[in-house]
Design a protein around this motif. Structure first.
Motif, short mmCIF file in Angstrom:
data_model
loop_
_atom_site.label_atom_id
_atom_site.label_comp_id
_atom_site.label_asym_id
_atom_site.label_seq_id
_atom_site.Cartn_x
_atom_site.Cartn_y
_atom_site.Cartn_z
N SER B 718 0.86 -1.17 0.00
CA SER B 718 0.00 0.00 0.00
C SER B 718 0.90 1.23 0.00
O SER B 718 1.90 1.27 0.72
CB SER B 718 -0.89 -0.03 1.24
OG SER B 718 -1.81 1.02 1.18
N VAL B 719 0.56 2.19 -0.82
CA VAL B 719 1.38 3.41 -0.91
C VAL B 719 0.48 4.62 -0.70
O VAL B 719 -0.62 4.68 -1.25
CB VAL B 719 2.09 3.53 -2.28
CG1 VAL B 719 3.02 4.73 -2.29
CG2 VAL B 719 2.84 2.27 -2.62
N ARG B 720 0.95 5.54 0.09
CA ARG B 720 0.24 6.81 0.23
C ARG B 720 1.21 7.96 0.11
O ARG B 720 2.33 7.89 0.63
CB ARG B 720 -0.44 6.90 1.59
CG ARG B 720 -1.77 6.22 1.57
CD ARG B 720 -2.64 6.65 2.68
NE ARG B 720 -3.78 5.75 2.65
CZ ARG B 720 -4.80 5.80 3.45
NH1 ARG B 720 -4.85 6.72 4.39
NH2 ARG B 720 -5.79 4.96 3.34
N VAL B 721 0.74 9.00 -0.53
CA VAL B 721 1.52 10.23 -0.59
C VAL B 721 0.62 11.35 -0.15
O VAL B 721 -0.53 11.45 -0.60
CB VAL B 721 2.02 10.51 -2.03
CG1 VAL B 721 2.75 11.84 -2.08
CG2 VAL B 721 2.91 9.40 -2.53
N ILE B 722 1.08 12.16 0.79
CA ILE B 722 0.30 13.33 1.15
C ILE B 722 1.08 14.59 0.84
O ILE B 722 2.32 14.59 0.84
CB ILE B 722 -0.12 13.35 2.64
CG1 ILE B 722 1.11 13.26 3.55
CG2 ILE B 722 -1.11 12.25 2.94
CD1 ILE B 722 0.82 13.71 4.96
N ARG B 723 0.31 15.62 0.57
CA ARG B 723 0.93 16.93 0.32
C ARG B 723 0.66 17.79 1.54
O ARG B 723 -0.47 17.93 1.99
CB ARG B 723 0.35 17.57 -0.92
CG ARG B 723 1.04 18.89 -1.29
CD ARG B 723 0.49 19.43 -2.59
NE ARG B 723 0.91 18.64 -3.75
CZ ARG B 723 2.12 18.75 -4.32
NH1 ARG B 723 3.00 19.61 -3.83
NH2 ARG B 723 2.43 18.01 -5.36
N LEU B 724 1.71 18.32 2.09
CA LEU B 724 1.56 19.17 3.25
C LEU B 724 1.22 20.57 2.79
O LEU B 724 1.74 21.03 1.77
CB LEU B 724 2.87 19.21 4.04
CG LEU B 724 3.39 17.86 4.53
CD1 LEU B 724 4.87 17.97 4.84
CD2 LEU B 724 2.62 17.41 5.74
N SER B 725 0.37 21.22 3.54
CA SER B 725 0.12 22.62 3.20
C SER B 725 1.34 23.39 3.68
O SER B 725 1.75 23.30 4.83
CB SER B 725 -1.13 23.12 3.91
OG SER B 725 -1.07 22.76 5.26
N ASN B 737 0.57 15.50 11.24
CA ASN B 737 0.27 15.03 9.88
C ASN B 737 0.86 13.65 9.62
O ASN B 737 0.20 12.78 9.08
CB ASN B 737 0.86 16.00 8.85
CG ASN B 737 -0.04 17.19 8.63
OD1 ASN B 737 -1.26 17.07 8.81
ND2 ASN B 737 0.53 18.31 8.27
N ASP B 740 -0.95 11.00 11.66
CA ASP B 740 -2.26 10.70 11.07
C ASP B 740 -2.10 9.85 9.82
O ASP B 740 -2.85 8.91 9.60
CB ASP B 740 -2.99 12.00 10.70
CG ASP B 740 -3.48 12.72 11.94
OD1 ASP B 740 -3.40 12.10 13.03
OD2 ASP B 740 -3.91 13.87 11.83
N LEU B 741 -1.10 10.20 9.03
CA LEU B 741 -0.87 9.46 7.79
C LEU B 741 -0.66 7.98 8.10
O LEU B 741 -1.30 7.10 7.51
CB LEU B 741 0.35 10.05 7.07
CG LEU B 741 0.90 9.28 5.87
CD1 LEU B 741 -0.15 9.16 4.77
CD2 LEU B 741 2.14 9.97 5.33
N ASN B 744 -3.90 6.39 9.74
CA ASN B 744 -4.97 6.19 8.76
C ASN B 744 -4.65 5.05 7.81
O ASN B 744 -5.54 4.29 7.41
CB ASN B 744 -5.20 7.47 7.95
CG ASN B 744 -5.85 8.54 8.79
OD1 ASN B 744 -6.48 8.22 9.81
ND2 ASN B 744 -5.70 9.78 8.41
N LYS B 747 -5.39 1.94 9.60
CA LYS B 747 -6.84 1.76 9.70
C LYS B 747 -7.41 1.24 8.38
O LYS B 747 -8.28 0.38 8.36
CB LYS B 747 -7.51 3.10 10.06
CG LYS B 747 -7.56 3.37 11.55
CD LYS B 747 -8.36 4.63 11.80
CE LYS B 747 -7.82 5.35 13.02
NZ LYS B 747 -8.11 6.80 13.01
N SER B 748 -6.92 1.81 7.30
CA SER B 748 -7.39 1.38 5.98
C SER B 748 -7.07 -0.09 5.75
O SER B 748 -7.88 -0.83 5.20
CB SER B 748 -6.71 2.19 4.89
OG SER B 748 -7.50 3.29 4.55
N LEU B 749 -5.89 -0.49 6.17
CA LEU B 749 -5.50 -1.89 5.98
C LEU B 749 -6.43 -2.79 6.77
O LEU B 749 -6.90 -3.82 6.26
CB LEU B 749 -4.06 -2.11 6.43
CG LEU B 749 -2.98 -1.34 5.69
CD1 LEU B 749 -1.61 -1.68 6.24
CD2 LEU B 749 -3.04 -1.64 4.20
#
Lengths: 364, 1025
Positions: B718-725, B737, B740-741, B744, B747-749
């Motif tokens: 599983s891969v996630r990329v978030i963009r920080l403000s 952040n 949470d990443l 989450n 949790k998704s898994l």
């Protein structure tokens, strides 16, 4: 913080049946999430809406990628990219090719062309099925039609072989293809009471008995010009049906036929007097349907005619189904006792199928 | 001329349409090895060409055989213009070079193109004829086996564990060469793929040579990594543990998870507590006929040296100075070695004597161009430096070896952090010496640590401790001292006594850093590093206490460097070791004691923490036996019930200095802190949500406390990329952040895999990278394994209840099918699986497969030419389908695509690995210039990872295998440029291809039939009740 990218890839491709259904039903991700929330899944699993959103997106993406393969199901079986257990493959295919009764009634017998595709908007509004789902179903019909159109051999088998559908669904598709090919009218108001199942039943009987394939001779010469196909009605047979005209045109024959039927059924039929009074009309109706089948226009109106000429008169006299059955059996059998009539085999081929259809069509 | 490579191109299928006009393709194939190229004929106008070529023969050196990949290119013939490439297949022929592995590579390989992904498949057969070459000065090392598995592979036994091997090769990165500006992306990517393939072949060969020098025959725990240093070049480096392995004729117990450690073992002389005398157990003369069993490509004679260190009777009297003696013994065994390191994380019984703690070292380097690729001195020197440091840390802990050793890098622009970590340990020298005792496996029955606590005993001198630790007498044997917590990078030893279950513990941390150049940047980073290490440890310690546990296994701390921040992510599996004292709680105190409301708040927090600890103890079933507090004759004060540390914020930095910097041994990070740094930290501690019920997770091979695995496994990435403000980022917001990443993602898994409950996520492996300024990428690879909650055959009643309940209430559950693929599930489940909800399922599955079966049958009949004949029978009688169902159970072998399992673990639950086929080490680049059209970044990466899995599976299947164990995705570098509608991704994966057989298949076959027959009856019964 916004999520730019969010994916989950399993060695075995995860398929969530509920989400698959939502996807097939043409819901957007947003709608699907809302529907899933409503199903109480959050409470059951303790997940958050964000999790659900991500999960739904992921499944939608998977389905989208699988869709290309679903268009040619044998490809799904042979591809290497998605490891899917055979039972799940079958489920994916079966669900993808499943259709809504309401939808199929709208397009049954229509030409599967671009023009009809434009009508999908209206169908969507009328049936409450999302446009996306309508498109998928329509495209499925068209795809199956295109593939089996020019093929020899049994229609059901061809559908099954090329789309790996269950027997039931393959038969339904055979009916849809058959109806689309012969353009039978099914949309008239007086035909509205009929279900897809009724038509599919008739289609199957007709494929078995009235098409070229039904003659049952395996083509000895593969290049023979005779198309061994289940799609088209046997032209020769339709031509021959003109010979049945004599049954109603010859007054003596008609009277004789009537008296044979009446003698046999006296006391057995609850609606005997009505039958006796209507015999000539009914017989004329049934035979005239046969003799007109050489014209494409009349082929298309076959079901309209059957309902008008037979179902409706009987229904207005409140014939019970059992009486209809008795009558039709006797009506077809008695012809064998008509000495002057020489087309017994033709009659049986015609009436055998027609009897089955009429009995199926005869309900409220 | 020691080798002949033979290649045959059989056929292709599902090729893409290359000629728009005809909707067909005129395909031919180029087969290239080294500088020799062969071509097949053009097979005109077909998407499923049948080339059926002759055997193409390459006569080559075995050196080339090891280095070079076989390159197969599929092209579309074009009369008027240049031929278009459809795609390529790289085949690593290394598995064919050692005698015990695969003998032929044959199968369908996906044709891969760096722009279009997989485009059809090609069927290839590859064979190698090797000639014996006894030249001692040769440069090849054919015959040395490589394993990614970090334990002794299941069907081998270790005769000798020689030790650390390492090598690195460097080259210029083709992507950064001047030519890249004029050539196409495809050519550039392919150049890169080819080069890396070549380099890893070369690297493996060089490592193999070192192994042969050490007289070993295998490398275990082989870990190969790429450093994409950008303009300064490309480094491929590898580490591993050289061993002499011996194939077991009939492998013994193969499933560590299922073995109870309760075998009656006699005491070992080497590990026995000194207060007892030691006596010998292995005084029999030792001779292993290793030499004869080695592969024919080289010959090593193992001198039959007898290790008599603890000969019968001789050592019995000298219990007291035993530890010193032991150290001395092992020292001598290890001192010839430059680095007494072992990449193994699980060991033969008796190998591991004591564990000191985690040792780690990091160093920040500035990258410069590698001037002479043939002499990669700088990189070598860098690593040597770090390893030296690790070695000295281990020494400080009184240990002479480092186990569970690994190395990693993080690169951002021209700054590179090199990291190494491992677990300092004292080892049993027997395995390290030439000519060991005969058969460790036989021997192991005689070696036992006193009920699995020996490894916890401190190896260092308690009067001269390298760091502040609280020692107590071992809660198990009460003879030796143990620390109050233990951190390690290894797997939990199988014989360790654990109370309750384990859980995944993560520490997450971000630190902002100013953007800077070169040296200034490197300095800033190195200044930040100690603080990060400190905080990561504090977090780990606090979370561990919060879980009520006292030891961490599989600890992996990853520090990632980005343009403007540093990220730290530590993952480990927490357990409660029976030998160690009960952990103290966490106590917090405010900085302004006179503020009433604040006080109240504090006490509220305190209560919450205490509640959490209590809840966790319940959740993980941690209920250690009550121990009478007066430990007999203990000179040490009783274990503290509560480690208390009052501190104010202002103090904290002083404390850091004291602990970390002024200590003089700052990197011996066995920190002992009971402390909460600030309110936020406490809050963040409490935000970690435990997995939903029915789920467990760990990052080790097996979950402590669960041992009844069922056979269903699901490996995933599983891969996630978030963009920080980017607006006013603070450390605090960043931490939140990141936290949470990760949360989450977990949790998704849990949500996605809910149909597998009860199940455990094993080997959860998080990787963090910072591809751009404001982007954080987290990649997780793990395997979910189901287990049977009700031990083995416990009560079917529960099943019935469950199924009834589910059937009535939980539609969704009912519809979730087990993920097990049919081909192995059918014969292997004599009884319905624990969750007997599958009443519907099985019948449905049957139905489905019978359709397919039926369709296939029909297809056959149609092909035979008799039309219409079978149809009527099937249409009319329901018998038809019944017949097919009976048939469908049998020939699952004809299912078109064989199932290949993948797992990051070294074993497959419920199955036995019968053969290792060789290492899989693959590198792929994928690029797109139509990102939006491919479903955006998610669609692009999703498809690519699925393709990578497919290619791994295809290679394994072609080797004749049905699973990959010890699978790892070592690199997943993703770059995007949405403005240009472009993206690029590099993925590097590796693992061991194996053949496994189900336990049930190995049992008497005849039992299957009646069992299978009874199944419908059973399920039927359940439904009616």
């Amino acid at each position: 913080m916004t999520s730019e990218l969010d994916i989950f890839v399993g060695n075995t491709t995860l398929i969530d049946e509920d989400v698959y259904r939502l996807w097939l039903d043409g819901y957007s991700v947003g709608d699907a999430v809302a529907l899933r929330v409503r199903s109480g899944i959050l409470e059951q699993t303790g997940a958050t809406a964000a999790v659900l959103q991500s999960d739904t997106m992921d499944h939608y993406r998977t389905f989208h990628m699988l869709e290309r393969l679903l268009h040619a199901p044998p490809k799904l079986l042979h591809q290497l990219i998605y490891q899917i257990p055979p039972s799940r493959q079958a489920l994916l295919i079966e669900r993808y090719y499943a259709f809504d009764e309401a939808f199929v009634r709208e397009v049954l017998g229509k030409k599967l062309s671009k023009g009809t595709k434009k009508d999908l908007d209206d169908i969507s509004t009328k049936t409450g099925i999302t446009l996306k789902s309508c498109r998928r179903q329509f495209d499925n019909f068209k795809r199956v039609f295109k593939v089996v159109e020019e093929m020899r051999g049994s229609l059901v088998d061809n559908v099954q072989q090329h789309f790996l559908l269950s027997d039931r669904l393959a038969r339904d598709y055979a009916a849809i293809v058959f109806f689309a090919n012969n353009r039978f009218e099914t949309g008239k108001k007086k035909l509205q009471y009929l279900s897809f199942g009724d038509f599919a039943f008739c289609a199957e009987l007709m494929i078995q008995n009235w098409t070229l394939g039904a003659v049952g001779e395996a083509p000895t010469d593969p290049d023979s010009q005779v198309d061994d196909m289940d799609m088209d009605l046997d032209k020769e047979f339709l031509q021959d049906l003109k010979e049945l005209k004599v049954l109603v045109a010859d007054k003596d024959l008609l009277d004789l036929h009537k008296s044979l039927v009446c003698t046999a059924l006296r006391g057995k039929l609850g609606v005997f007097s009505e039958m006796e009074a209507n015999f000539k009309n009914l017989s004329r109706g049934l035979v005239n349907v046969a003799t007109k089948l050489t014209h494409n226009k009349d082929v298309r109106d076959l079901f309209v005619d059957l309902v008008e000429k037979f179902v409706e008169p009987c229904r207005s006299d409140h014939w019970p189904l059992s009486d209809v059955r008795l009558f039709l059996n006797q009506y077809s059998a008695s012809v064998h006792s008509l000495d002057g009539f020489r087309h017994q085999a033709l009659w049986d081929r015609y009436m055998g199928t027609l009897r089955g259809c009429l009995l199926r069509l005869y309900h409220d | 001329m020691p080798g002949k490579l033979k290649v045959k191109i059989v056929a292709g299928r599902h090729l893409p349409v290359m000629d728009r006009a005809s909707d067909l393709t005129d395909a031919f194939v180029e087969v290239k090895f080294g500088n020799t190229t062969f071509k097949t004929d053009v097979y005109p106008k077909s998407l499923n060409p049948q080339w059926n070529s002759e055997w193409f023969k390459f006569e080559v050196d075995d050196e080339d055989l090891q280095d070079e990949p076989l390159q197969i290119t599929v092209l579309d013939h074009d009369t008027y213009s240049a031929n278009d490439a459809i795609g390529k297949v790289y085949i690593d022929i290394d598995p064919l070079l050692y005698s015990e592995a695969a003998t032929v590579i044959s199968g369908w390989f996906p044709i891969y193109d760096t722009i279009h992904g997989i485009r059809g498949e090609i069927n290839v057969v590859v064979k190698v004829d090797l000639f014996n070459d006894l030249n001692r000065f040769r440069q090849s090392s054919c015959g040395v086996k490589f394993f990614c598995t970090t334990s002794i592979p299941k069907c081998y036994r270790a005769v000798i564990i020689h030790g650390f091997v390492e090598e690195l090769v460097v080259n210029e990165d083709p992507e950064y060469q001047w030519i890249d500006r004029i050539r196409t992306p495809r050519a550039s990517n392919e150049a890169r793929q080819r080069l890396i393939s070549l380099m890893s072949g070369e690297l493996q060969r060089k490592i193999g040579l070192k192994v042969l020098e050490m007289r070993g025959n295998a490398v275990v725990g082989y870990l190969q990594c790429f450093d994409l240093e950008g303009e300064s070049g490309l480094v491929v480096r590898a580490i591993g543990t050289a061993c002499t392995l011996d194939k077991l004729s009939s492998p013994a117990a193969f499933l560590p998870a299922c073995n109870s450690p309760s075998k009656e073992m006699k005491e070992s002389p080497l590990v026995h507590p000194p207060s007892h005398g030691c006596r010998s157990t292995h005084n029999s003369p030792i001779h292993t006929a290793t030499g004869s069993r080695l592969t024919q490509n080289f010959s090593v004679s193992v001198p039959t040296l007898i290790y008599t260190g603890m000969g019968s009777g001789s050592a019995g009297k000298e219990g007291g100075p035993f530890k010193a003696l032991l150290r001395q013994q092992t020292q001598s065994a290890l001192e010839q070695r430059e680095f007494p390191f072992f990449t193994l994380t699980a060991f033969p019984p008796g190998f591991l004597v004591h564990v000191g703690g985690v040792v780690s070292a990091r160093s920040v380097k500035l990258l410069d161009r590698i001037h002479n690729p043939d002499e990669p001195e700088t990189r070598d020197a860098w690593w040597a430096e770090i390893r030296q440091e690790i070695k000295s840390h281990a020494k400080a802990l009184g240990c002479h070896a480092v186990v569970g050793y690994s190395e990693s890098t993080s690169i951002c622009e021209e700054v590179c952090i090199l990291s190494a970590s491992g677990t300092a340990a004292v080892l049993n020298p027997r395995f390290l010496q030439d000519g060991t005792v005969e058969g460790c496996l036989e021997q192991r029955l005689e070696e036992n640590l006193p009920a699995g606590c020996g490894f916890c005993h401190i190896p260092y001198d308690e009067l001269n401790m390298p760091f502040p630790a609280h020692l107590t007498y071992c809660y198990n044997c009460r003879k030796q001292k143990v620390p109050d917590v233990l951190f390690t990078t290894i797997d939990l030893p199988t014989d360790a006594t654990v109370i309750g279950k384990g859980c995944l513990i993560q520490a997450r941390l971000c630190r902002l850093k100013k953007k800077a150049q070169a040296e200034a940047n490197a300095t800033a980073i190195s200044n930040l590093l100690p603080f990060m290490e400190y905080e990561v440890h504090t977090q780990l310690m606090n979370k561990l206490k919060l879980k009520g546990m006292n030891a961490l296994f599989g600890l992996r701390i990853q520090i990632t460097v980005g343009e403007n921040m540093l990220m730290g992510l530590a993952s480990a599996t927490g357990v409660y070791l029976a030998a160690l004292p009960t952990p103290g709680g966490i106590q917090i105190a405010g900085k302004t004691p006179n503020d009433g409301s604040y006080e109240q708040h504090i006490s509220h927090m305190q209560k919450k923490i205490n509640d959490t600890i209590a809840k966790n103890k319940e959740l993980y079933e941690i209920n250690p036996p009550e121990i009478s507090e007066e430990i007999i004759g203990s000179p040490i004060p009783e274990p503290r019930q509560r480690s208390r540390l009052l501190r104010s914020q202002s103090e904290s930095s002083d404390e850091v200095t004291e602990l970390d910097l002024s200590h003089g041994k700052k990197d011996a990070f066995v920190l002992e802190i009971d402390d909460t740094d600030a309110m936020e930290d406490v809050h963040s501690l409490l935000t970690d949500v435990p997995p939903p019920s029915g789920f467990y997770s760990c990052n080790t091979e097996i979950m402590p406390g669960i041992n009844n695995w069922t056979s269903e496994i699901q490996m995933f990435t599983s891969v996630r990329v978030i963009r920080l403000s980017s607006l006013n980022l603070t450390n605090h917001a960043l931490n939140k952040n990141f936290n949470d990443l990760c949360e989450n993602l977990l949790k998704s898994l849990y949500f996605k895999l809910r149909s597998m409950i009860p199940c455990c996520l094993c080997h959860v492996n998080f990787t963090v990278s910072l591809p751009e300024d404001e982007l954080i990428q987290v990649t997780v690879t793990a395997v979910a394994i189901t287990f049977d909650k009700n031990q083995a055959l416990q009560t079917t009643k529960a099943h019935v209840e469950k199924s009834l309940q589910r059937a009535s209430t939980d539609n969704e559950e009912l519809l979730q099918f087990p993920l097990e693929l049919c081909s192995d599930s059918l014969p292997s489940h004599p009884f319905p699986p624990a969750k007997a909800t599958s009443v519907d399922y099985s019948s449905f599955a049957d139905r489905c497969s019978s359709w397919i079966e039926l369709i296939k049958l029909k297809a056959q009949t149609i092909r035979r030419g008799s039309i219409k004949t079978t149809v009527t029978v099937e249409k009319t009688s329901p018998m038809g389908e019944g017949n097919f169902r009976n048939r469908s159970a049998a020939p699952c072998a004809n299912s078109t695509v064989g199932v290949v399992k993948m797992t990051p673990l070294s074993f497959i639950p419920g199955a036995k690995i019968t053969k290792y086929l060789g290492i899989i080490n693959m590198f792929f680049i994928r690029e797109t210039t139509s990102l939006r059209e491919e479903g955006g970044v998610s669609g692009f990466l999703h498809a690519f990872i699925a393709e990578v899995f497919a290619m791994v599976r295809a290679h394994v299947a072609a080797l004749g295998g049905n699973a990959v164990v010890s699978y790892i995705m070592k690199q997943c570098v993703f770059m995007e440029n949405p403005n240009k509608n472009q993206a690029q991704c590099l993925i590097n994966v590796s693992g061991d291809a194996v053949v496994f057989a189900r336990e049930s298949e190995l049992e008497v076959v005849s039992t299957q039939q009646p069992a299978a027959n009874c199944q419908p009856a059973c399920t039927g019964g359940e439904v009616t009740t």
